[in-house]
Design an enzyme around this catalytic site. Structure first.
Site, PDB file in Angstrom:
ATOM      1  N   GLU A  27      10.974  41.311 -42.027  1.00 18.69           N
ATOM      2  CA  GLU A  27       9.706  41.715 -41.792  1.00 18.69           C
ATOM      3  C   GLU A  27      10.414  43.542 -41.945  1.00 18.69           C
ATOM      4  OE1 GLU A  27       7.855  40.152 -42.529  1.00 18.69           O
ATOM      5  OE2 GLU A  27       8.704  37.891 -41.916  1.00 18.69           O
ATOM      6  N   MET A  73       4.894  38.786 -39.970  1.00 23.55           N
ATOM      7  CA  MET A  73       3.676  39.544 -41.198  1.00 23.55           C
ATOM      8  C   MET A  73       4.442  40.985 -40.974  1.00 23.55           C
ATOM      9  SD  MET A  73       2.038  39.526 -44.102  1.00 23.55           S
ATOM     10  CE  MET A  73       1.685  40.840 -44.743  1.00 23.55           C
TER      11      MET A  73
HETATM   12  N1  B3K Z   1       5.058  38.158 -45.990  1.00 23.08           N
HETATM   13  C1  B3K Z   1       4.735  37.492 -44.995  1.00 23.08           C
HETATM   14  C2  B3K Z   1       4.038  35.399 -45.328  1.00 23.08           C
HETATM   15  C3  B3K Z   1       2.589  35.940 -45.504  1.00 23.08           C
HETATM   16  C4  B3K Z   1       1.812  34.005 -46.109  1.00 23.08           C
HETATM   17  C5  B3K Z   1       0.757  34.784 -46.340  1.00 23.08           C
HETATM   18  N2  B3K Z   1       0.209  33.125 -46.326  1.00 23.08           N
HETATM   19  C6  B3K Z   1       6.099  36.915 -44.513  1.00 23.08           C
HETATM   20  C7  B3K Z   1       7.038  37.339 -45.483  1.00 23.08           C
HETATM   21  O1  B3K Z   1       7.242  36.317 -45.485  1.00 23.08           O
HETATM   22  O2  B3K Z   1       7.977  38.060 -44.456  1.00 23.08           O
HETATM   23 ZN    ZN Z   2       8.913  38.003 -47.250  1.00 20.96          ZN
END
Ligand code: B3K
Ligand code: ZN
Length: 882
Positions: free
Chosen positions: A304, A269
């Site tokens: 990320e 995340m």
């Molecule tokens: N943005 C997060 C994913 C979140 C999922 C929530 N259920 C990881 C990513 O795609 O980078």
């Molecule tokens: Zn992402």
């Protein structure tokens, strides 16, 4: 049974927030038996809201409300309303300070959303709607605020206290407690909030940006994992440099932190300045991680990190725009990985995932556009369509514009929307404005679901030397969408002459062959096009959709001769591989349901023999070409698949190839057995892959030399790729004694390493020899299995249902009943994971009726479970069509 249907949220009903929040002041008091959160928001009416008298509405989920105060004055209960999901205050001034105090129990949070505990440490997961499990807040991405976060906890059990931004104050408190205050100068939506508190060690490094700023890089892990951070740190630095060089994006804070957490619902995340990772996506050492894991870690760390611009600095207006950040960021990480290794191999991997799993999603009951129009539970929309197809859509823009104009477009996008919450349309608009190209028809890629099918036919006129190529497009109906319009599709093409030479492409009779290109991107915009190519005395072999230039299915009547020819002559590596796959698919399909002993295409054997002996070709590509199409892909391609018949046909081909090529496989094994030290270069990764493929094929035919090599490799391996390659080969063989001994030894050696134990579970759960239902049930009873840990659940239940297809689709329906049981059980503790695990059952309509009806029965049983979560409700009801 769930009595109320969850509410459907629609894009068409979007309205701007009635109130905006400028600053958020948080104070977390963390205790063993719970946490108290004091939140003070500076709120003002949104001048753009049409409703000037709207009440303040804050979202909340499972919160115990202890106090509400307006401008410092406690509000009496009659002045606010607390429903299960919202806190509503009707009468408020235009600007005010709102204080909310909540009490939550992170130690009992098994959903792993909001604030929870994992191996004794506190951590958060707020995307998409987890922040509302911490405090009442307008929990939607278009409310962006500046956060200041003070964390207070016991100093001995939580010496490390982290949040977003920069640490600005720290000190000791009474009763052995201490605090740290963090300040994030960049406004952000609540889903990017992050907090970690625990007993962690840090690994540090520094990165100097292009403009000369030193960034402090830190990875926080449990002390036993201190040695497993080097790869992630090195990957991070490569990603930071790459984003500067390729997108002109520099990191903006002085510190960038990554934390590894064992219990995590997904991979990682991108919380601002404080990325939180599933341990399996960040920790690696030669001894414990395979080459594949190393590559995965590099790409997730990069992904990320890249979100810092594509997602954090420019974020989504609402969750329908999820692909704005995810599709673009996957495109960015995929280009990065291609640059770090072999672009052709990376393209093959991306296309394989898309064609196997995303196409299946696009043809199933949950099919949705890259920009969906409605959802019940947003967690269900973190899909391959949003991520992978979304990335392909961005890639097509890149193809249509070319690298320079694309870069101009991305610069304009970041500049125009920095600090804003925007839409996919804003992204496309920036690309249009920077390039001068009209992408209005292209926008249909965001609106229409379903995988376009391209029917290609051709003819040749030897007298005039003209070759005609006709391409028709058709987009299948998907739930709620019929009669779709033709899309704008970039279609890369090459033509090969009889000796494999690349022919000049002249669409006009008077063109000059000298200056003509040998590859061209045709732009399809109509339902049907015919292209003419001149100056071609004999019929060329077409190389269609090179580099997989669009996420579409190509249907063309290739002959086996043409495929063999393309396999060895196509200058496009991707299409060489693709020709090999198509040939293998054709051969396997022709054996499905055929009489025993039917002849297996000798040209396939010869093509593989040539591959095994060719050391002049890129060995990474050869390693890919030697992988037979997976069962999952064969099932995806079939109408009404009979899984057992497909499994049997594929096994027959594999056994025939292995028997016919035994000598070559042994030679390939030895040729690729390196003595030197372990390296993570593309060449040595390819060598390990080739030798492990050779080994696995030899064991498919229970070859004794293969068995001895595997046992020896398992014993002598100095890295996890080789150890796992040998273990996998043994597990998938009939050498039961060697299989058990290796499994036992492996477990004994690695039982204290959760990431390796996950691999140990997976290798068994994916095997039709070691992963039949009784054995799967035994794995669930194993002392290392943990129902609270998503990785363990995925490595047994998810791998069984997703990879061990012959066992899962046991014609007696036992695999389906098993999955339904596990899904029901998990729904009470972790609905997100339950809704994800159920996916294989949702495809029931695709399968031959004998399978499909049993799958449906299992789904109905899940539907009738009491207390069904909204997550599961949506998936199960949509797939049952109810
Ligand atoms: N943005 C997060 C994913 C979140 C999922 C929530 N259920 C990881 C990513 O795609 O980078
Ligand atoms: Zn992402």
């Amino acid at each position: 049974m769930r009595t109320t249907q969850p509410k459907t949220i629609r894009l068409s009903e979007y309205t701007v927030p009635a109130h905006l929040v400028d600053t958020v002041d948080l104070r977390f008091e963390l205790f063993d038996d719970g946490a108290r959160i004091h939140s003070t928001l500076s709120v003002r009416r949104n001048p753009e809201s049409a409703d000037a008298a709207a009440p303040v509405t804050l979202d909340g989920d499972s919160l115990k409300l202890e106090r509400v105060a307006l401008n410092g004055e406690d509000l009496a209960a009659e002045n606010y309303e607390e429903t299960g999901e919202q806190l509503v205050i009707a009468s408020v001034p235009d600007r005010f300070e709102l204080t909310v105090v909540t009490w939550i129990e992170p130690q009992n949070n098994t959903r792993l959303e909001g604030l929870y505990k994992s191996s004794g440490m506190f951590c958060t997961q707020c995307e998409a709607e987890g922040f509302r499990c911490i405090t009442y807040f307008p929990d939607r991405p278009d409310v962006m605020a500046r956060y200041r976060t003070r964390i207070e906890a016991d100093k001995a059990s939580c010496p490390v206290l982290l949040s977003n931004g920069n640490a600005v104050e720290r000190g000791d408190l009474e009763n052995g407690r201490h605090f740290v205050t963090w300040e994030d100068p960049f406004p952000k939506p609540s889903y990017l909030f992050g907090l970690v508190a625990g007993d962690l060690v840090e690994q540090r490094d520094t990165f100097t940006t292009g403009s000369g700023r030193d960034i402090d890089l830190r990875i926080y892990v449990e002390p036993r994992n201190a040695e497993k951070c080097d790869h992630a740190l090195a990957s991070l630095k490569r990603a930071m440099r790459w984003d500067e060089e390729n997108y002109g994006r520099e990191y903006d804070l002085d510190i960038f932190m990554i934390v590894a957490v064992d219990d995590f619902n997904m991979g990682a995340m991108e919380n601002k300045g404080l990325n939180i990772f599933n341990s399996s996506c960040v920790l690696a050492s030669q001894d414990t991680a395979t080459d594949l894991a190393f590559e995965r870690i590099e790409s997730i760390v990069a992904h990320e990190y890249f979100h810092n611009w594509s997602g954090n600095r420019v974020t989504c207006r609402d969750w329908f725009q999820l692909s704005l950040k995810e599709g673009f960021t996957v495109f960015r990480d995929s280009t990065f990985s291609a640059d770090m290794g072999s672009p052709t191999v990376k393209r093959i991997e991306d296309a394989t995932l898309l064609r196997t799993a995303q196409f299946a999603e696009d043809a199933g009951p949950m099919a949705h556009p890259v920009r969906p129009a409605a959802y019940m539970e947003i967690s269900n929309f973190y899909t391959l369509t949003i991520y992978e197809k979304g990335a392909e859509v961005v890639r097509m823009i890149h193809t249509l514009l070319g690298p320079e104009l694309f870069r101009k477009g991305s610069d304009l996008y970041f500049e125009r929307h920095d600090g804003q919450a925007v839409t996919t349309d804003d992204f496309v608009k920036a690309m249009e404005d920077a390039s001068g190209r009209d992408l209005s028809q292209f926008r249909l890629w965001y609106e229409q679901a379903g995988t376009p099918e391209l029917m290609v036919s051709d003819s040749h006129d030897p007298e005039q030397g003209i070759y005609r190529l006709t391409i028709e497009q058709r987009i299948p109906d998907t739930p709620g969408q019929t009669d779709k319009k033709p899309q704008h599709i970039p279609f890369a093409l090459g033509l090969l002459g009889p000796d494999g030479e690349a022919l000049p492409l002249m669409q006009d009779g008077s063109a000059d062959a000298e200056g003509a290109p040998v590859e061209q991107v045709l732009e399809l915009t109509e339902a049907r096009h015919t292209f003419e190519f001149h100056g071609l005395p004999s019929k060329p072999v077409p190389s269609l959709l090179r580099h997989f230039s669009a996420p579409v299915r190509v249907i063309y009547p290739w002959s086996r001769d043409q495929l063999v020819f393309l396999m060895s002559h196509d200058p496009d590596g991707f299409n060489r591989w693709d020709a090999g796959q198509r040939l293998a698919v054709d051969v396997i399909q022709s054996l499905v349901g055929a009489a025993e002993g039917a002849e297996i295409e000798p040209r396939l054997v010869e093509a593989y023999r040539a591959l095994l002996g060719d050391s002049t070709l890129d060995q990474a590509l050869v390693a890919k070409m030697l992988q037979l199409p997976s069962e999952a892909y064969l099932i995806e391609l079939a109408d009404s698949p009979d899984v057992a018949a497909i499994h049997h046909a594929r096994e027959q081909v594999l056994q025939h190839l292995a028997t016919s090529l035994r000598e070559e496989l042994i030679a390939c094994y030895h040729r690729n057995s390196e003595a030197g030290k372990y390296e993570l270069t593309p060449e040595s990764i390819a060598r390990r892959s080739l030798r492990n493929t050779a080994l696995s094929w030899l064991l498919v035919i229970n070859d004794e030399t293969g068995r001895d090599l595997a046992v020896q490799q398992f014993r002598d391996a100095d890295n996890m790729t080789d150890r796992m390659g040998a273990l996998r080969a043994l597990v998938n063989s009939d050498y039961a004694a060697e299989r058990s001994a290796a499994l036992e030894e492996f477990y004994k050696h690695f039982q204290d390493d959760p990431q390796v134990v996950e691999q140990w579970f997976s290798v068994q759960a994916s095997s039709d020899r070691a992963g039949q239902l009784p054995q799967i049930n035994a794995l669930l009873e194993h002392s290392a299995f943990d129902w609270k840990n998503p990785n363990k659940i995925r490595s047994v239940v998810g791998v069984f249902a997703g990879q061990n297809l012959a066992a899962f689709h046991n014609p007696d329906g036992s695999g389906y009943a098993f999955l339904a049981d596990q899904v029901c059980r998990l729904d009470d503790s972790n609905p997100q994971i339950a809704a994800r695990l159920v996916t294989p059952l949702t495809r029931w309509k695709k399968f031959a009726p004998a399978y499909g009806s049993l799958m449906r029965e299992s789904l109905e049983r899940i539907r009738d479970k009491s207390g069904l979560s909204a997550d599961l409700y949506e998936v199960v009801h949509k797939s049952l069509g109810s």
